[in-house]
Design a protein around this motif. Structure first.
Motif, PDB file in Angstrom:
ATOM      1  N   LYS A   1       0.823  -1.217   0.000  1.00 47.66           N
ATOM      2  CA  LYS A   1       0.000   0.000   0.000  1.00 47.66           C
ATOM      3  C   LYS A   1       0.852   1.259   0.000  1.00 47.66           C
ATOM      4  CE  LYS A   1      -4.487  -1.363   1.337  1.00 47.66           C
ATOM      5  NZ  LYS A   1      -4.409  -2.789   1.674  1.00 47.66           N
ATOM      6  N   LEU A   2       2.151   1.105   0.329  1.00 49.86           N
ATOM      7  CA  LEU A   2       3.034   2.269   0.367  1.00 49.86           C
ATOM      8  C   LEU A   2       3.511   2.673  -1.019  1.00 49.86           C
ATOM      9  CD1 LEU A   2       5.212   0.851   3.252  1.00 49.86           C
ATOM     10  CD2 LEU A   2       3.411   2.545   3.486  1.00 49.86           C
ATOM     11  N   GLY A   3       3.041   1.939  -2.034  1.00 48.95           N
ATOM     12  CA  GLY A   3       3.466   2.267  -3.391  1.00 48.95           C
ATOM     13  C   GLY A   3       4.693   1.506  -3.839  1.00 48.95           C
TER      14      GLY A   3
ATOM     15  N   GLY B   1      13.659  -8.050  -6.320  1.00 54.25           N
ATOM     16  CA  GLY B   1      13.650  -6.602  -6.517  1.00 54.25           C
ATOM     17  C   GLY B   1      12.536  -5.926  -5.743  1.00 54.25           C
ATOM     18  N   LEU B   2      12.817  -4.713  -5.298  1.00 49.01           N
ATOM     19  CA  LEU B   2      11.772  -3.864  -4.736  1.00 49.01           C
ATOM     20  C   LEU B   2      11.620  -2.679  -5.675  1.00 49.01           C
ATOM     21  CD1 LEU B   2       9.885  -3.399  -2.263  1.00 49.01           C
ATOM     22  CD2 LEU B   2      11.632  -1.875  -1.404  1.00 49.01           C
ATOM     23  N   TYR B   3      10.417  -2.487  -6.170  1.00 51.81           N
ATOM     24  CA  TYR B   3      10.172  -1.441  -7.155  1.00 51.81           C
ATOM     25  C   TYR B   3       9.224  -0.417  -6.564  1.00 51.81           C
ATOM     26  CZ  TYR B   3      12.044  -4.918 -10.357  1.00 51.81           C
ATOM     27  OH  TYR B   3      12.843  -5.833 -10.969  1.00 51.81           O
ATOM     28  N   GLN B   4       9.361   0.764  -7.055  1.00 47.31           N
ATOM     29  CA  GLN B   4       8.421   1.797  -6.643  1.00 47.31           C
ATOM     30  C   GLN B   4       7.563   2.149  -7.848  1.00 47.31           C
ATOM     31  OE1 GLN B   4      10.250   5.250  -4.945  1.00 47.31           O
ATOM     32  NE2 GLN B   4       8.507   5.485  -3.583  1.00 47.31           N
ATOM     33  N   PHE B   5       6.292   2.382  -7.595  1.00 49.18           N
ATOM     34  CA  PHE B   5       5.397   2.757  -8.693  1.00 49.18           C
ATOM     35  C   PHE B   5       5.626   4.208  -9.057  1.00 49.18           C
ATOM     36  CE2 PHE B   5       3.100  -0.924  -7.099  1.00 49.18           C
ATOM     37  CZ  PHE B   5       2.727  -1.541  -8.273  1.00 49.18           C
ATOM     38  N   GLN B   6       5.895   4.448 -10.329  1.00 49.18           N
ATOM     39  CA  GLN B   6       5.968   5.811 -10.837  1.00 49.18           C
ATOM     40  C   GLN B   6       4.599   6.226 -11.369  1.00 49.18           C
ATOM     41  OE1 GLN B   6       8.927   6.627  -9.574  1.00 49.18           O
ATOM     42  NE2 GLN B   6       9.675   7.569 -11.455  1.00 49.18           N
TER      43      GLN B   6
END
Lengths: 240, 1211
Positions: free
Chosen positions: B339-341, B353-358
């Motif tokens: 939920k943190l994106g 991998g840890l990805y962040q949503f752009q």
């Protein structure tokens, strides 16, 4: 040429057997004579075998056995020589000889002691040790022999050395030296033979490992399930 | 032989992962199962994944699910394991443990096909859970709350259906109606009966809904409908007001929306443009993200492409299903949308991998939709797309994974203090060579040259309450340099420090004043700039200093101690003097305890090999409290206080204690417990650290005090999950160090070495190894070391892939088509870390383009590990792939060392194992071993899976035939063979004239070669049919092996048999003796047996510490490394056996599997003590620890010491 049979096989085998017989007799002759020679240290009896070839082609014993047995063929002769009765007789004879030899040596040693008291022996006597000229000399001879041999790494045929040491005792110190030289030559030859034998054995092993097999004639042939290089060494040539 | 098993590195691969809020509230965590280990991960504020908790469960975790009871704020974890039980866990934030809430037994243990646990389906409202087996059995448990709001679980309700294979189970979201579970099932009962095979070809998969009637407490089949035979996965669609309910059925090439009483909505999955037509597209992992107003799904295909799936719906009628290309990331086993994106992708192979949503894929992109679905004569019209760089995601962190370790060797190629572990890891485009070194990884922040060679360095704050350090003070032999820390680090002269003299100590005194101790006095710099100087009496100089925030003790030459205290006004006042008998070697004052005014203890080390503890209390000031004699003069002293802990984030239950650490001149670190009241010393432990006397410094690690020891290499002593760990750092020799804290680097170390000042941070605490990664081209298979030339020769091969040139060509084409032009980068390897910046289409990220399944690519690589440079790379042509490798010296042949590589051409495994040809290549090393030249290749009649040198020849295991080859001019010459092996030879070891052959299904066979007959004889074999995956030669009669069921075992030829074989001059016995039932005449005995629980792929005997005892190191498919150490004394065996026994009783494994049963899963465990279980001792509650210790007639401290000792023997 088949390994397992065929026309030539039987006859050749016969020839071979006869030849083996001859060699065998030769061998028996040599063996017995050499033992006799060594035993007869005083050299009174010259080379003579323990058996006689009778005119009818048979062999008769004359030395060991009180009842002089007669045998028909060299094979029987050889078998007899392995037999217990023969062995017993032989050992009895040897024992007798050895005893005689020991007595002789003892006497010689005793006489030698009084004759030559070395300067080196003096301190020993002071310490209450009886001098042992015989042992000393033996040691000396052995060390001499060993020194000459030390260059050769191969095993010294011990029996020979020991035998030879027995001999010179009565001949005096100079003969030791002579004998040593002779021995060196002999010893060189002997390891060389052994070496050759070993090398040959090793080579043969190499060929077997490379897939060669031996046929009944001592010849070499290629194992069908093994692959060979075009220029592979042929044992029939290199070991001939 | 008794062995001690210890896992050196936990498994790094991930089987399945779930995300949720396990600690309650807003926090988001990920729970991952790594085979037998359950980990709780959390991304921290910087976007780095932190391991919060790691528990070995001593059982195989097959599936994970999470649920939340309505109205609750916390998720529970459901674990499907091999224990025959269902376990519900709750994460306890305070104690940092998983609490077992429920453990319900439903059947037998194991992972057989009808044992439930393989699939877990959860009702989205948290009311029920379905546990399914691969076949037949399905059980439903009702979850509820009792009056005191505790979770309750019902007895199981059966939903079995025999003769049915299950492919997937999920819970269907139908709001607060009766819970419904959906399953993809295949009924094979007819196919089983029909011998013609017609029924089998007509078998049809069904989607079945099971309804749990909460009123009747009964499960019934509610609805069943045919689905595509390619269906493999189900995804829950939100319902009950949030969405239309129902499920997404992921099938080959399609995603279908299905619900009871709703027509199918079908859309094709877009295909990569370069995908061969014969290949389908399957979804391998899925994640659903739900917000208040919308929801979407992320589905990942087997090629790594992620698609966003959205449903257009009007209440519960779905009008359109859209599949839009999202991004491409490496193929994962689980996707977790936080939920943190963040998106956590647990990779199938290689790093996670840890990805962040752009963005969430709102931009236009290739999209297929159910509305535009076109059906032609040949089937549905496909939609094509071209993968591109990451657009919606950005990778912010990765977690290293060794999975799978294909081969491993331990050798000291770099000539360091400890050997390196070379391991081949990964698969396909994500394969790599990883060089592991025992020790912690560090990351260097800065290195700067200084004008001279410094002797010491300190950092000071200006005020106690400051967060960051203000100055770095560097002392030279005749001067002191002061650097201020700000945006940049620069020299200052207004600090008040005396710069014309060397310094002995610099620290913060009182609340806000600084102190500099130099040989002739103490300089006290007040906050307002006033300076007080204290001068030494007469001509005496200060030699040693010990200080804490409020107390200072200086030792003058001659042995006089002078004690100062900071008084109420902040003045430094002389309190007491004390004359020691001789010169002082070192001294230290314990830190001021919380809430006290002074510390009570001063430790003084003297050159007469003693340390004394002196009191600093006003009542008995400078009285000797205790004395400890040492083996050599002390060089450095450090008090380390361990704060009391009751568990929590990073500790176990233990009381506060004070340790005095001493670095001796002999290079030994000596640790001793100081009684906090009396000052008595007890419980001494010592460890050799290196050739130099360790200098000890206090640094901060994760907010706690830790100890940095500088010997011939640096070591860090710190507490991790209840254990005190002393681990080397992978860094060069340092002279002096201090902790460092600034804006850019919260917890760092500043150190001097040579004439340089170095700032670094310590990373990945708790790990035993740090790794260096060198990417490879294809899946690595095996490798050989060339210890003299310090080179590695690696064989790599892949199925269904294109060779590098073809790939390069097609990529060029693709770039041209895309109008991007060649990027100037001609990198054929999969790149390192930064590849996705330079290379828009890195293979590591996107995978290799797929070829037909019977196409093989392979290469032989010579690699210099020091420069990480590939000196030679031979790509095998013509569909040939390498499977075995060895170096061989043929006797009396001219070439010296040669390389033999066994290959197969056109190998296929299905429908039957077949190949068109197989070869053994012989290569010559050129250019000092850096390059290879093909000498010749020899065709053989089976795949050579094992090669070995033997007596100047080459032994090859070719299918079931063991063959001896000699080197010929144009080819290898077959010299001898033995065809009596049962299946396929996959390993050959030789020692003297013995040959130890490993068969793929039948364990070891002991053979002998007789030169005089040119024959190979099998004289002994194993009586157990082991499926061998790894083997290692231990001694003349002993072999160690690993089998594919996860066991390690040792077999030994009985001594009398061995003697008989060796003393058989004629060889007649061995030649003519025959065993029963085609076996060998003699049998080996199993002397050690242990179930590791993970497939062991490589074994090697090595010592990881200098001069240490050798242990057997093993690597596994899941990417873990372990060691088996032989006990050297009977006492230790007894002790650890008893400890293990008590641990089994008092601390049963978390997932309900009996520890003894687990370690004996296939064969009863024999003569191995499980160190992993013993090492859980410090995590027990204190009273339990004491109870076990009492039973063993020891104290808990002694047990901890024992555990530490044995661990230190291994690594």
């Amino acid at each position: 040429m088949s390994v397992y049979g065929g026309d030539s096989w039987g006859r050749e085998a016969n020839y071979r057997k006869r030849r083996v017989d001859d060699l065998l007799v030769d061998q028996i002759h040599k063996n017995s004579s050499s033992t006799n020679n060594n035993n007869n240290t005083n050299g009174s009896s010259s080379s003579s075998s323990s058996y006689k070839k009778l005119p009818n082609g048979k062999y008769a014993y004359w030395r060991y056995h009180p009842h002089n047995p007669v045998v028909d063929t060299p094979l029987m002769l050889s078998i007899h020589m392995k037999g217990s009765r023969h062995c017993a007789a032989e050992s009895r004879l040897k024992e007798k000889e050895l005893y005689r030899q020991a007595q002789l040596n003892k006497r010689i040693a005793l006489s030698g002691n009084t004759a030559s008291a070395d300067t080196t022996d003096v301190p020993r006597q002071q310490y209450g040790l009886t001098s042992k000229p015989l042992t000393q000399r033996t040691m000396k001879a052995v060390s001499e022999a060993l020194r000459t041999n030390s260059a050769q790494q191969f095993a010294i045929p011990r029996i020979d050395t020991v035998k030879d040491i027995g001999n010179p005792v009565m001949k005096g110190s100079s003969s030791i030296y002579d004998n040593a030289i002779g021995q060196v030559v002999a010893d060189k030859r002997l390891p060389q033979q052994q070496l050759d034998y070993k090398e040959r054995k090793e080579k043969e092993l190499k060929f077997t490992a490379a897939g060669w097999k031996r046929d009944g004639f001592g010849g070499w042939y290629k194992d069908e399930s093994v692959e060979f290089d075009s220029d592979e060494e042929d044992p029939n040539v290199s070991l001939a | 032989m008794y062995l001690y098993n210890l896992t050196l590195q936990q498994a790094t691969g991930i089987v399945c992962a779930i995300n949720g809020s396990f600690s309650g509230g807003k926090s988001q965590e990920i729970v991952v199962a790594r085979g037998k280990v359950l980990d709780l991960l959390r991304p921290d504020d910087n976007g780095k994944i932190q391991t919060i908790l790691s528990v070995e469960v001593f059982g195989a975790i097959r599936s994970l699910a999470h649920f939340r009871l309505t109205g609750a704020h916390k998720d529970y974890i459901v674990v499907g394991s091999d224990s025959g039980r269902i376990v519900i866990l709750d994460y306890n934030k305070e104690k940092n443990v998983f609490d077992k809430i429920h453990q319900e037994t439903f059947g037998k243990s194991g992972c057989r096909r009808i044992v439930p646990g393989q699939y877990l389906g959860i009702d989205p409202k948290g009311r029920a859970v379905m546990v399914g087996a691969c076949e037949k059995q399905k059980l439903v448990y009702v979850l509820n709350r009792d009056t005191s709001a505790r979770l309750t679980i019902s007895s199981p309700l059966e939903a079995h259906k025999s003769h049915t294979i299950v492919y997937s189970i999920v819970g269907v979201d139908c709001g607060f109606d009766n819970p419904v579970f959906a399953a993809i099932e295949l009924d094979y009962s007819e196919a089983d009966q029909d011998s013609t095979g017609q029924a089998a070809s007509e078998a049809q998969k069904h989607l079945t809904f099971y309804e749990l009637d909460l009123g009747l407490n009964h499960v019934s089949r509610k609805w069943s409908e045919q689905v595509d035979n390619g269906a493999n996965m189900l995804v829950t669609v939100p319902g009950g007001g949030d969405g239309p309910s129902g499920v997404l059925v992921c099938a080959e090439n399609f995603v279908i929306y299905k619900n009871q009483g709703h027509p199918d909505v079908r859309a094709v999955i877009p295909r990569r443009a370069d995908l061969p037509a014969e290949r389908g597209v399957l979804i391998v992992s899925a994640a659903m993200h739900k917000q208040k107003s919308m929801f979407f799904f992320l589905l990942q295909t087997e090629y790594g492409d992620v698609f966003k799936v959205t449903l257009d719906h009007d209440n519960d009628r779905v009008s359109e299903l859209k599949i839009k290309y999202f991004d491409t990331i490496p193929v994962s086993s689980s996707l977790c949308v936080l939920k943190l994106g963040f998106l956590f992708a647990a990779s199938e192979f290689g790093n996670h991998g840890l990805y962040q949503f752009q963005a969430i894929g709102d931009d236009p992109d290739v999209e297929s939709s159910s509305a535009t679905l076109m059906e032609t004569e040949e089937g549905f019209q496909p939609v094509f797309f071209q993968p591109r760089g990451l657009k919606n995601l950005v990778r912010i962190d990765q977690v290293e994974s060794l999975m799978p370790i294909m081969d491993m060797k331990v050798s000291n190629l770099f000539e360091e203090e400890t050997p390196q572990i070379f391991s081949l890891c990964g698969r396909g485009p994500r394969s790599s060579l990883r060089i592991l070194r025992p020790g912690l990884a560090i990351s260097e922040m800065a290195v700067s040259q200084l004008p001279g060679v410094p002797s010491a360095v300190w950092t000071v704050k200006k005020n106690v309450n400051d967060e960051f350090d203000a100055y770095i003070v560097v002392s030279f032999t005749n001067a002191t340099l002061v650097l201020s820390i700000g945006e940049t680090v620069e020299e200052v002269s207004d600090s008040g420090f005396l710069d014309t003299t060397p310094s002995l100590d610099v620290s913060l005194i009182g609340d806000d004043s600084l102190m500099q101790v130099h040989p002739t006095g103490i300089r006290h710099i007040r906050e307002d700039g006033r300076i007080n100087e204290w001068r030494t009496p007469g001509k005496r100089t200060i030699v040693k200093v010990g200080s804490n925030r409020l107390q200072v003790v200086v030792a003058l030459s001659g042995g006089e101690l002078i004690y100062f205290e900071v008084d109420m006004t902040g003045q430094l006042m002389e309190v007491e003097k004390h004359e020691m008998s001789g010169d002082v070697a070192c001294l230290d004052i314990a830190p001021v305890p919380e809430g006290r005014q002074r510390s009570r203890f001063l430790a003084v080390g003297s050159y007469d090999n003693t340390i004394r503890i002196l009191s600093l209390d006003p009542d008995d000031c400078m009285q000797i409290l205790s004395l400890q004699s040492l083996s050599s003069p002390p060089d450095s002293l450090l008090f380390l206080e361990v704060q009391a802990s009751i568990g929590g984030e990073d500790g176990a239950d233990h009381p506060a204690s004070l340790f005095l650490n001493t670095g001796l001149q002999s290079g030994v670190l000596f640790r001793i417990v100081v009684d906090m009241v009396t000052g008595q010393l007890s419980d001494a432990r010592s460890r050799f650290l290196g050739l130099r006397a360790p200098k000890l410094f206090s640094v901060a690690v994760r907010g706690r005090r830790a100890m940095l020891c500088l010997s011939s290499r640096p070591w860090l002593g710190y507490i991790h999950q209840g254990h005190f760990l002393l681990t080397p750092l992978s860094y060069e020799t340092l002279e002096y160090a201090a902790s460092f804290s600034s804006d850019q680097c919260a917890e760092g170390v500043v150190a001097v070495a040579g004439d340089a000042l170095r700032v670094f941070t310590i990373e990945r605490l708790g790990e035993t190894f740090n790794e260096m990664t060198i990417p490879l081209r294809y899946t690595p298979r095996k490798f050989v070391l060339q210890p003299k030339r310090k080179l590695l020769v690696i064989i790599e091969s892949d199925q269904g892939s294109f060779a590098a040139e073809e790939r390069e060509a097609s990529r060029k084409e693709c770039f041209e088509a895309a109008g991007m032009g060649e990027n100037g980068k001609k990198e054929m390897e999969n790149g390192g870390d930064d590849e996705d910046k330079d290379d828009p289409l890195s293979d590591e990220q996107y995978g290799y383009p797929k070829a037909e399944s019977d196409k093989w690519v392979s290469c032989i690589r010579v690699l210099d590990p020091r420069t990480t440079e590939t000196t030679c790379l031979l790509e095998l042509q013509d569909n040939e792939a390498a499977f075995s490798i060895c170096t061989v010296n043929f006797h009396d042949k001219e070439y010296g060392t040669l390389l033999a590589v066994g290959t197969a051409k056109g190998l296929q495994f299905w429908p039957k194992r077949s190949f068109s040809a197989a070869y053994i290549h012989i290569y010559r090393f050129m250019k000092d071993g850096r390059s290879l030249e093909l000498l010749h290749k020899t065709q053989v009649d089976g795949v050579p899976l094992a090669l070995s040198q033997f007596q100047g020849r080459l032994l090859a295991g070719i299918g079931p035939v063991l063959r001896l080859y000699d080197l010929g001019k144009r080819r290898l010459l077959r010299k001898c063979e033995n065809k009596l092996f049962p299946n396929t030879i996959n390993s050959i070891h030789t020692y003297r004239d013995r040959i130890y052959v490993g068969d793929v299904q039948e364990s070891f066979h002991y053979c002998k070669y007789r030169r005089d007959e040119n024959q190979l004889y099998i004289f002994a074999d194993d009586s157990v049919p082991r499926w061998l995956t790894a083997s290692y030669h231990i001694d003349f009669d002993t072999m160690a092996g690993g089998d594919k069921f996860g066991n390690i075992y040792f077999v030994r030829l009985p001594q009398d048999v061995s003697d008989e074989i060796e003393e058989d001059p004629t060889g007649g016995k061995i030649k003519w003796e025959q065993g029963k039932l085609n076996g060998a005449p003699n049998k080996v005995e199993e002397i050690v047996q242990f179930h590791v629980g993970d497939v062991v792929t490589c074994l090697q005997k090595a010592s990881l510490i200098p001069g240490g005892q050798e242990s057997l190191i093993y690597g596994t498919v899941m990417g873990s490394l372990g060691a088996l150490l032989a006990f050297s004394s009977r006492d230790d065996v007894d002790f650890f056996n008893h400890l293990e026994m008590h641990m089994r009783q008092e601390h049963p494994p978390l997932c309900g599997r009996d520890h003894m049963a687990y370690r004996s899963a296939y064969f009863p465990v024999k003569d191995v003590v499980d160190g992993d279980l013993c090492e859980q001792f410090p995590t027990l509650p204190m009273d339990l620890q004491r109870k076990i210790a009492d039973e063993l007639d020891r104290t808990p401290g002694e047990i901890l010491k024992k555990l530490e000792e044995i661990r230190n023997k291994i690594v």
